[in-house]
Scaffold this active site. Sequence first.
Site, PDB file in Angstrom:
ATOM      1  N   CYS A 121       0.826  -1.214   0.000  1.00  0.00           N
ATOM      2  CA  CYS A 121       0.000   0.000   0.000  1.00  0.00           C
ATOM      3  C   CYS A 121       0.856   1.259   0.000  1.00  0.00           C
ATOM      4  O   CYS A 121       0.328   2.369  -0.082  1.00  0.00           O
ATOM      5  CB  CYS A 121      -0.944  -0.004   1.194  1.00  0.00           C
ATOM      6  SG  CYS A 121      -1.991  -1.466   1.230  1.00  0.00           S
ATOM      7  N   HIS A 124      -9.226   4.095  -0.623  1.00  0.00           N
ATOM      8  CA  HIS A 124      -7.888   3.507  -0.581  1.00  0.00           C
ATOM      9  C   HIS A 124      -7.687   2.509  -1.727  1.00  0.00           C
ATOM     10  O   HIS A 124      -7.713   1.302  -1.523  1.00  0.00           O
ATOM     11  CB  HIS A 124      -7.707   2.825   0.783  1.00  0.00           C
ATOM     12  CG  HIS A 124      -6.336   2.282   1.050  1.00  0.00           C
ATOM     13  ND1 HIS A 124      -5.198   2.751   0.443  1.00  0.00           N
ATOM     14  CD2 HIS A 124      -5.920   1.285   1.878  1.00  0.00           C
ATOM     15  CE1 HIS A 124      -4.149   2.069   0.879  1.00  0.00           C
ATOM     16  NE2 HIS A 124      -4.564   1.173   1.743  1.00  0.00           N
TER      17      HIS A 124
END
Lengths: 385, 385
Positions: free
Chosen positions: A83, A332
């Site tokens: 991420c 996200h």
Amino acid sequence: MREIAVIGIGQTVIAEHWEKSLRVLAGEALLAALADAGRERVDGLFIGNMLSGPLNHQENLGALVTDWVGLRGTEAVKIEAACGSGGAALRAGLLAVGSGEMDSVAVVGVEKMTDTVGHQTTAALATAADADWESAQGLSFVAINALVMRRYLHEYGWKHTDFAAFSINAHANALSNPNARLHERISTADYNRARMVADPINLLDASPIGDGAAALVIVPADDLRGSGRPVITIAGSASATDSLAVHDRRDPLWLAAAADSARKAYAQASVGPADIRVFELHDAFSIMAALSLEACGFAERGQAPRLALDEQIGPQGRVPVATRGGLKARGHPVGATGVYQIVEVVQQLRGEAGDTQVPGEPKIGMAQNIGGSGATIITHILRAN
Amino acid sequence: MREIAVIGIGQTVIAEHWEKSLRVLAGEALLAALADAGRERVDGLFIGNMLSGPLNHQENLGALVTDWVGLRGTEAVKIEAACGSGGAALRAGLLAVGSGEMDSVAVVGVEKMTDTVGHQTTAALATAADADWESAQGLSFVAINALVMRRYLHEYGWKHTDFAAFSINAHANALSNPNARLHERISTADYNRARMVADPINLLDASPIGDGAAALVIVPADDLRGSGRPVITIAGSASATDSLAVHDRRDPLWLAAAADSARKAYAQASVGPADIRVFELHDAFSIMAALSLEACGFAERGQAPRLALDEQIGPQGRVPVATRGGLKARGHPVGATGVYQIVEVVQQLRGEAGDTQVPGEPKIGMAQNIGGSGATIITHILRAN
């Protein structure tokens, strides 16, 4: 290394983009950033992406995207740090311009996560954790963070509801961001009764996945002096790692890689936490927002919830975070997130953040992007000159 | 950009490493390179890998490997450019040292491909091609290359057997390389009767996959002047892209990205094809060896098989290629291959290539790493000083 400035930003709405493929999303953000920069070409393209292989059956994104936007031939590569891929892509691009080998670079973060079947995305996200010592034991990524949050509640005596303020702030800020995934104001009561995901993390502690892309164009700052354009320089850039498995750390509640990379970035920019007027942090889960604030020196250990409860994290507060919605409400799309963060800091420093503009013409902003549960952390500090 | 030298190399045997995980393989190569360099730490780690997500359920390899080898905290990232990931990782590491931000970098290429089920690896390799316009039509990666080879045979009038010399050379050279995947001398008769994979590509046109890792340590060349150690500099480094889908190119038989990146690397090093004494090319399929030789100026278009048939590609020839076995016989652990190529060029320039040492103390060598069917191509030129 020569000083480098961000001269163009672009982004897509974060959503379930059933009608747009990976290359279309990346292309939209990239072309928007090029238009914003007033450029037609760049010397290199750095793409932050985590999951295009398992979720989109597509690697080799460098060639994919350069060709799609009409830049066939241009050097391009994909950067992966779970991420943290977006932040890592910016850092790689920064080093390329810093080396003098390239005089302009585009950085694109892109992820397309929703066009999948069943638990495919959950399994793919687990590759950010330690496959041998965490995932193979049945720990999903959210479950790892749930263990960390439970430990935090135990060690410091907070109640789960004390974390509501992080999510409430993020959702409130996203309301005026047209690119955000969620436009839904929430209350403490909503937070308290949200569906449980992995105890104690409930649905309103967790950020939503999504499809989206964000992009930047960076050049040597000297190219802009005297041009009349705003000069937003990258005053600090650092990356650090920690053990992949959380149980291997001496203290699971201390993000050593956040502290290390922030310390280096502060030193490069000759600033400290008190100088940061906007902080786009990595609130993939509310517990991570708290740990980032503590590791970066904005709160004492175990005291970050106090900062939120005292309303110090809103746009008018002492440390505005998630000013465009953060991971929690802007969304996200994992490999793209780090680039969205930089785009949003640039918006704040340009004074283009609309209803959630931090007041007083902020000059210094920070973004921190986390890959895994604190394993790879990239911190950037931007300055308006 | 300051001049940079390779001061350490390491590699594992390429095999089916059932007993070694991804991190163990990467660690072995990295620790060997550090030992060879006489260093215990580096400022950054760049990992070339293509398929750890789908095949090993593991991303975030930077944090994985730094922690495993005792370098927890060190900045690290994964670079992906399909089968060109290794070369792309070296280039990213080179720019990092070139920028002055890092004074030493380790580059590791690693891939673990054999510990999978059924057609998983074939499907994963297809992500190097265009998912929407090639793979989704049922074209496997070898099938794309088979179409290119068939077109080549048609356009230039060669017979399939004329390509035997590429594979015979690679297999012969691998015999004395203890790290090679295959140790089996082959004849033209063997080649002609090999089992068909995707007509006209048979088993002896195609490189074998495998598990393996290779590593480099690079530093500013000035650190070594007067140290008595061999100074092998990276005199040229360039990367270029082409369309991902082969049918989108004006000429499917011309590797434009190979020509572009080689042209830039030649210019940087102030050399031409005639100066290259060893060329580790990307012979994933025999047709790709031919196309690389032509794009880089070693043969006229359509004439590379002549070079091989005239025995000019062996260690004693005019253009020694695949001197340690190449992808064809040393093996092709995809994301690691580009780093193996550099390790082997360094061995040649150090005079450590054993039975297949190119004679006359070669001073200049080249490596070319290809991601996809010519979509991302990275060319490096090394010089012994």
